[in-house]
Write a protein that holds these residues in place. Sequence first.
Motif, PDB file in Angstrom:
ATOM      1  N   ARG A 182      -4.924  -2.857   1.350  1.00  0.00           N
ATOM      2  CA  ARG A 182      -4.038  -1.836   0.791  1.00  0.00           C
ATOM      3  C   ARG A 182      -3.593  -0.919   1.920  1.00  0.00           C
ATOM      4  NH1 ARG A 182      -7.336  -2.263  -4.270  1.00  0.00           N
ATOM      5  NH2 ARG A 182      -8.979  -0.972  -3.361  1.00  0.00           N
ATOM      6  N   ASP A 212       0.198  -3.522  -1.853  1.00  0.00           N
ATOM      7  CA  ASP A 212      -0.733  -4.592  -1.492  1.00  0.00           C
ATOM      8  C   ASP A 212      -0.031  -5.486  -0.485  1.00  0.00           C
ATOM      9  OD1 ASP A 212      -2.145  -7.034  -1.392  1.00  0.00           O
ATOM     10  OD2 ASP A 212      -2.845  -6.829  -3.448  1.00  0.00           O
ATOM     11  N   GLN A 220       5.686  -5.375  -4.264  1.00  0.00           N
ATOM     12  CA  GLN A 220       4.977  -4.117  -4.023  1.00  0.00           C
ATOM     13  C   GLN A 220       5.645  -2.975  -4.787  1.00  0.00           C
ATOM     14  OE1 GLN A 220       4.858  -3.531   0.229  1.00  0.00           O
ATOM     15  NE2 GLN A 220       4.040  -5.583   0.576  1.00  0.00           N
TER      16      GLN A 220
END
Length: 312
Positions: A182, A212, A220
């Motif tokens: 992350r 991510d 994302q």
Amino acid sequence: MSATQRFCARESLSLGDPLAGSAAHAERNLLLSWPRAKWRRSLRQASDMANEVSKRLDAIAEAGRRVNLIHRRDQPSERHCLYLMPENRRYELTREELPVFLAALQRNESLVHWQVTSPTGPLLLCCTHGKKDKCCAKFGYAAYKALDSAVAKHALPFDVWESTHLGGCRLAASAVVFPALRKYGRISDEDVLPLLESEIAGRPYLPCYRGDSRLSPIQQCAQVAALEWLAARGIQADVSLMQSSGVEASSHARMDVAWRSESASGRLAVSCEPRMLRRYDSCADLADVPPAASQVWVAMQVEAMEIARPLS
């Protein structure tokens, strides 16, 4: 205002450059401790690095494993700590052993001779690569100190390191958490403890979340929008992207997102559209070139497609 007084991170923020969708990062990583004072502008080279080591690191990167240098004050300068991700393995060795270790890694040979206890908690890297960008020196180093201090003060199970370039200098202070992959940006003092607490709970910290790294930019964007929609309704849930419709590369896309909490589940539809921004990607560009046109994705609408149902 002169270029020396300007920072690409501040200009990015004022432009409305979104965090979501900017989390690109290789999944396979080699992290090598090396004193920050010796880092060069390259993310994997140091001024006192032996030629053989330098060439092997380049070859490893060319073969598909991202290489970053990392640093913290308590690591001896002539003894190196290395991490392999996503394997989540840690190694300790002397500088003299480093060429042998890297050769073994390239040949897929056993590295058990150098292996030590694997990390028991998340590994957190904060970019402080001032030779690459002055925003990472100014904002990144302040964030690193705050993160490291909070981990020590609250006895949190993180390994926190300074790192060379992590991508997105304009989003400083930038960080990445392994093995979850992350990515975060624009970390301020107020974000430090909530971010750490969220990560300990296995959840992304949404105010600074870039996405991510295993997902595409549009995925994302949809993921972050879905998590924010749920959080606004007091729902902490895991989300998974199901499918997309529309043309991702040009005009519009709609992503189906499934979510699941401890007590309920449901499905959302997230509509995303591209935007064109003219921005500086780094401070080095401020004096020499006009801002470049860059496409970003923005979530325009989140729609509940399925009523949440209690889980048995």
